[in-house]
Motif scaffolding. Structure first.
Motif, PDB file in Angstrom:
ATOM      1  N   ALA A  23      -7.825 -83.042  52.507  1.00 45.19           N
ATOM      2  CA  ALA A  23      -7.951 -82.396  53.906  1.00 45.19           C
ATOM      3  C   ALA A  23      -6.583 -82.220  54.420  1.00 45.19           C
ATOM      4  CB  ALA A  23      -8.489 -83.543  54.689  1.00 45.19           C
ATOM      5  N   SER A  24      -5.556 -82.851  54.216  1.00 45.71           N
ATOM      6  CA  SER A  24      -4.192 -82.417  54.712  1.00 45.71           C
ATOM      7  C   SER A  24      -3.852 -81.114  53.946  1.00 45.71           C
ATOM      8  CB  SER A  24      -3.293 -83.619  54.233  1.00 45.71           C
ATOM      9  OG  SER A  24      -3.583 -84.723  54.954  1.00 45.71           O
ATOM     10  N   SER A  25      -3.957 -81.222  52.566  1.00 46.54           N
ATOM     11  CA  SER A  25      -3.598 -79.999  51.590  1.00 46.54           C
ATOM     12  C   SER A  25      -4.130 -78.653  52.295  1.00 46.54           C
ATOM     13  CB  SER A  25      -3.804 -80.143  50.220  1.00 46.54           C
ATOM     14  OG  SER A  25      -3.254 -81.149  49.544  1.00 46.54           O
ATOM     15  N   ILE A  26      -5.531 -78.573  52.481  1.00 45.02           N
ATOM     16  CA  ILE A  26      -6.066 -77.426  52.843  1.00 45.02           C
ATOM     17  C   ILE A  26      -5.901 -77.154  54.290  1.00 45.02           C
ATOM     18  CG2 ILE A  26      -8.256 -76.214  52.968  1.00 45.02           C
ATOM     19  CD1 ILE A  26      -9.418 -77.966  50.652  1.00 45.02           C
ATOM     20  N   ALA A  27      -5.941 -78.035  55.175  1.00 44.91           N
ATOM     21  CA  ALA A  27      -5.714 -77.823  56.438  1.00 44.91           C
ATOM     22  C   ALA A  27      -4.272 -77.292  56.960  1.00 44.91           C
ATOM     23  CB  ALA A  27      -5.960 -79.153  57.496  1.00 44.91           C
ATOM     24  N   THR A  28      -3.153 -78.030  56.285  1.00 45.81           N
ATOM     25  CA  THR A  28      -1.857 -77.570  56.466  1.00 45.81           C
ATOM     26  C   THR A  28      -1.536 -76.078  55.644  1.00 45.81           C
ATOM     27  OG1 THR A  28      -1.205 -79.939  56.209  1.00 45.81           O
ATOM     28  CG2 THR A  28       0.547 -78.031  55.786  1.00 45.81           C
ATOM     29  N   ALA A  29      -2.217 -75.742  54.757  1.00 44.72           N
ATOM     30  CA  ALA A  29      -2.182 -74.444  54.350  1.00 44.72           C
ATOM     31  C   ALA A  29      -2.642 -73.596  55.253  1.00 44.72           C
ATOM     32  CB  ALA A  29      -3.045 -74.303  52.635  1.00 44.72           C
ATOM     33  N   PHE A  30      -4.086 -73.673  55.679  1.00 47.42           N
ATOM     34  CA  PHE A  30      -4.611 -72.748  56.641  1.00 47.42           C
ATOM     35  C   PHE A  30      -3.591 -72.445  57.755  1.00 47.42           C
ATOM     36  CE2 PHE A  30      -8.561 -72.917  54.366  1.00 47.42           C
ATOM     37  CZ  PHE A  30      -9.157 -71.801  54.437  1.00 47.42           C
ATOM     38  N   VAL A  31      -3.154 -73.532  58.411  1.00 41.51           N
ATOM     39  CA  VAL A  31      -2.124 -73.508  59.406  1.00 41.51           C
ATOM     40  C   VAL A  31      -0.956 -72.710  59.144  1.00 41.51           C
ATOM     41  CG1 VAL A  31      -0.712 -74.731  61.123  1.00 41.51           C
ATOM     42  CG2 VAL A  31      -3.156 -75.746  60.363  1.00 41.51           C
ATOM     43  N   ILE A  32      -0.216 -72.925  57.990  1.00 41.41           N
ATOM     44  CA  ILE A  32       0.728 -72.202  57.899  1.00 41.41           C
ATOM     45  C   ILE A  32       0.582 -70.554  57.638  1.00 41.41           C
ATOM     46  CG2 ILE A  32       2.523 -71.630  56.110  1.00 41.41           C
ATOM     47  CD1 ILE A  32       2.416 -74.740  55.233  1.00 41.41           C
ATOM     48  N   ALA A  91      -5.212 -86.774  34.761  1.00 36.48           N
ATOM     49  CA  ALA A  91      -5.743 -87.334  36.127  1.00 36.48           C
ATOM     50  C   ALA A  91      -4.642 -88.192  36.700  1.00 36.48           C
ATOM     51  CB  ALA A  91      -6.650 -88.238  35.629  1.00 36.48           C
ATOM     52  N   LYS A  92      -4.673 -87.593  38.441  1.00 41.58           N
ATOM     53  CA  LYS A  92      -3.745 -88.256  39.379  1.00 41.58           C
ATOM     54  C   LYS A  92      -4.622 -88.898  40.329  1.00 41.58           C
ATOM     55  CE  LYS A  92      -0.151 -85.034  38.146  1.00 41.58           C
ATOM     56  NZ  LYS A  92      -0.741 -83.991  37.271  1.00 41.58           N
ATOM     57  N   GLU A  93      -4.137 -90.014  40.987  1.00 46.26           N
ATOM     58  CA  GLU A  93      -4.760 -90.773  42.044  1.00 46.26           C
ATOM     59  C   GLU A  93      -4.704 -89.481  43.308  1.00 46.26           C
ATOM     60  OE1 GLU A  93      -4.186 -94.206  45.241  1.00 46.26           O
ATOM     61  OE2 GLU A  93      -3.029 -94.407  43.281  1.00 46.26           O
ATOM     62  N   ILE A  94      -5.813 -89.287  43.988  1.00 47.69           N
ATOM     63  CA  ILE A  94      -5.853 -88.470  45.045  1.00 47.69           C
ATOM     64  C   ILE A  94      -7.055 -89.176  45.962  1.00 47.69           C
ATOM     65  CG2 ILE A  94      -7.329 -86.757  43.862  1.00 47.69           C
ATOM     66  CD1 ILE A  94      -6.219 -84.479  45.204  1.00 47.69           C
ATOM     67  N   SER A  95      -6.548 -88.934  47.462  1.00 45.02           N
ATOM     68  CA  SER A  95      -7.845 -89.350  48.328  1.00 45.02           C
ATOM     69  C   SER A  95      -8.260 -88.036  49.065  1.00 45.02           C
ATOM     70  CB  SER A  95      -7.146 -90.239  49.425  1.00 45.02           C
ATOM     71  OG  SER A  95      -6.093 -89.722  49.954  1.00 45.02           O
ATOM     72  N   LEU A  96      -9.397 -88.557  49.834  1.00 48.06           N
ATOM     73  CA  LEU A  96      -9.865 -87.546  50.677  1.00 48.06           C
ATOM     74  C   LEU A  96      -8.993 -86.873  51.698  1.00 48.06           C
ATOM     75  CD1 LEU A  96     -12.251 -85.875  51.991  1.00 48.06           C
ATOM     76  CD2 LEU A  96     -12.986 -87.930  53.071  1.00 48.06           C
ATOM     77  N   ILE A  97      -8.168 -87.690  52.419  1.00 46.77           N
ATOM     78  CA  ILE A  97      -7.234 -87.124  53.092  1.00 46.77           C
ATOM     79  C   ILE A  97      -6.023 -86.267  52.575  1.00 46.77           C
ATOM     80  CG2 ILE A  97      -5.527 -89.357  53.037  1.00 46.77           C
ATOM     81  CD1 ILE A  97      -6.421 -87.461  56.243  1.00 46.77           C
ATOM     82  N   ASP A  98      -5.947 -86.684  51.279  1.00 54.09           N
ATOM     83  CA  ASP A  98      -5.118 -85.686  50.661  1.00 54.09           C
ATOM     84  C   ASP A  98      -5.531 -84.157  50.550  1.00 54.09           C
ATOM     85  OD1 ASP A  98      -2.730 -87.452  49.801  1.00 54.09           O
ATOM     86  OD2 ASP A  98      -3.775 -88.379  48.510  1.00 54.09           O
ATOM     87  N   ILE A 105       1.462 -85.709  50.205  1.00 55.35           N
ATOM     88  CA  ILE A 105       0.307 -85.110  49.974  1.00 55.35           C
ATOM     89  C   ILE A 105       0.011 -84.962  48.577  1.00 55.35           C
ATOM     90  CG2 ILE A 105      -1.130 -83.014  50.652  1.00 55.35           C
ATOM     91  CD1 ILE A 105       0.367 -82.594  52.941  1.00 55.35           C
ATOM     92  N   LYS A 106      -0.982 -85.546  48.017  1.00 51.43           N
ATOM     93  CA  LYS A 106      -1.261 -85.443  46.685  1.00 51.43           C
ATOM     94  C   LYS A 106      -2.217 -84.377  46.297  1.00 51.43           C
ATOM     95  CE  LYS A 106      -0.360 -90.431  45.971  1.00 51.43           C
ATOM     96  NZ  LYS A 106      -0.186 -90.476  47.150  1.00 51.43           N
TER      97      LYS A 106
END
Length: 401
Positions: free
Chosen positions: A222-231, A213-220, A285-286
């Protein structure tokens, strides 16, 4: 062929199966030692193979195409967010040298294997490119090269079975090497000595240990998925543009067209540049690696679906031999170079592991062995294989075609 219990058009049920069986494979790998030894990837593939051969799920469906179209491209950038080239050199320059030499061993193995077996395995040039990518990076490169060369699903499935069987055997060899007297006499092994001095106590499986288990937030998320889609979106458009403007009137231009119009290479390149020049954003980005790895598990489920057991029994033995040639030459080159350049036994083992299995398997081995100081560096260097694997895989495949 499509007379299955679940209809090919029942997309929601099929997606439930794909994601559900991927999750079950991960759970088993982390919960039980027998499953950890088999690997979650093999469990994912074999489970899908059994369900499809029992005609519970169809062997072809739009849902599977969606995995190739969306899931695989999205997994690549997610797994590369930490790939800062400057950081790789600064923190892991020593390991990087032997890793690059080991990568050359993989390419030599691909060429020798092709020369020996191309008469007996149709489409081996595509498999060679696919396996070169896989044996310099890992599963994410396998997925990218399979899509890039448009390798038939049945051949991909047969190759995966052979690949994973050989990879599992090789990992057992690498795990056993530190206890073999011959290798201990030939190489220095300070990390092994330290572990034996202090002792270890770890009751978890490798997978559970690494993917804790690792600490992860909603913004993490959102940022992961959105950035991947943009790339992925930008890479696809740029690839189309290069494909249109670069002529194919001579062999040199044709190679440039093939390279620059390949969306998988552009996804890799753009993510690498972002992770290097905007490292503050990408490195913070976690959860990107966890999400990307889950997507790769879905990919392993899908490639097990079209596999015919009869076909695997027919084709996998020769593909297993091809993979064995690649791995054998990689091991020979890596250990000989490591001896000549005075690398530690632990560094050589982990670098060969990172080539054949990817950074996560190498890090997991370092964790399981208690080689704590090497966990970070091998993870960083192994991540470079995600980049090199795609480039070298396409080069090898195009040279052999």
């Amino acid at each position: 062929m499509q007379n299955s219990f679940i209809s090919p058009d029942n997309t929601w049920i099929l997606w439930a199966f794909l994601t559900g069986w991927a999750a079950v494979s991960i759970y088993l790998e982390q919960k039980y030692r027998w499953a950890a030894k088999i690997s979650g990837a093999i469990i994912a593939l074999i489970g899908a193979l059994i369900f499809s051969n029992l005609r519970i799920i169809p062997t072809d469906a739009p849902a599977y195409d969606q995995v190739w179209t969306y899931v695989v491209p999205l997994a690549i950038p997610l797994l590369l967010f930490k790939c800062d080239i400057k950081k790789i050199w600064r923190e892991s320059g020593r390991l990087l040298i032997i890793f690059l030499i080991s990568s050359v061993g993989t390419m030599l193995g691909a060429f020798w294997g092709y020369i020996a077996l191309s008469k007996y395995i149709p489409g081996l040039s595509k498999v060679a490119g696919m396996m070169s990518g896989s044996y310099i990076g890992g599963g994410v490169n396998f997925a990218a090269m399979a899509g890039s060369f448009e390798v038939p699903g049945e051949l991909v499935s047969a190759a995966v079975v052979a690949d994973n069987l050989l990879m599992a055997l090789y990992f057992f060899v690498l795990i056993a090497i530190p206890s073999i007297e011959f290798f201990r006499k030939q190489f220095t092994h300070p990390h092994i000595d330290e572990v034996e001095r202090v002792g270890t106590n770890n009751n978890e499986t490798l997978a559970a240990n690494y993917w804790g288990a690792k600490e992860i937030s909603l913004i993490d998320i959102a940022s992961s998925i959105a950035t991947a889609f943009v790339i992925v979106a930008i890479s696809g458009e740029v690839a189309k543009w290069f494909g249109l403007i670069i002529p194919t009137t001579n062999p040199v231009l044709n190679i440039f067209n093939s390279l620059l119009s390949n969306k998988y290479l552009l996804i890799t390149t753009f993510t690498m540049l972002g992770a290097t020049f905007f490292s503050d954003y990408f490195s913070n980005i976690k959860g990107s690696q966890e999400i990307g790895t889950f997507l790769i598990y879905i990919f392993f489920v899908v490639i097990g679906v079209p596999a015919s057991i009869a076909l695997i029994l027919e084709k996998s033995p020769l593909l297993l031999l091809f993979c064995a040639v690649m791995v054998g030459i990689n091991m020979l080159v890596t250990f000989v170079a490591g001896k000549l350049l005075k690398f530690n036994l632990e560094e050589i083992i982990l670098v060969s592991n990172a080539n054949i299995g990817g950074p996560t398997t190498a890090a997991a081995m370092a964790i399981s062995k208690g080689w704590v100081e090497l966990i970070g560096p091998i993870m960083v260097v192994g991540t470079l294989g995600y980049i090199l694997g795609n480039y070298f895989g396409i080069i090898v495949g195009n040279m052999l075609m």
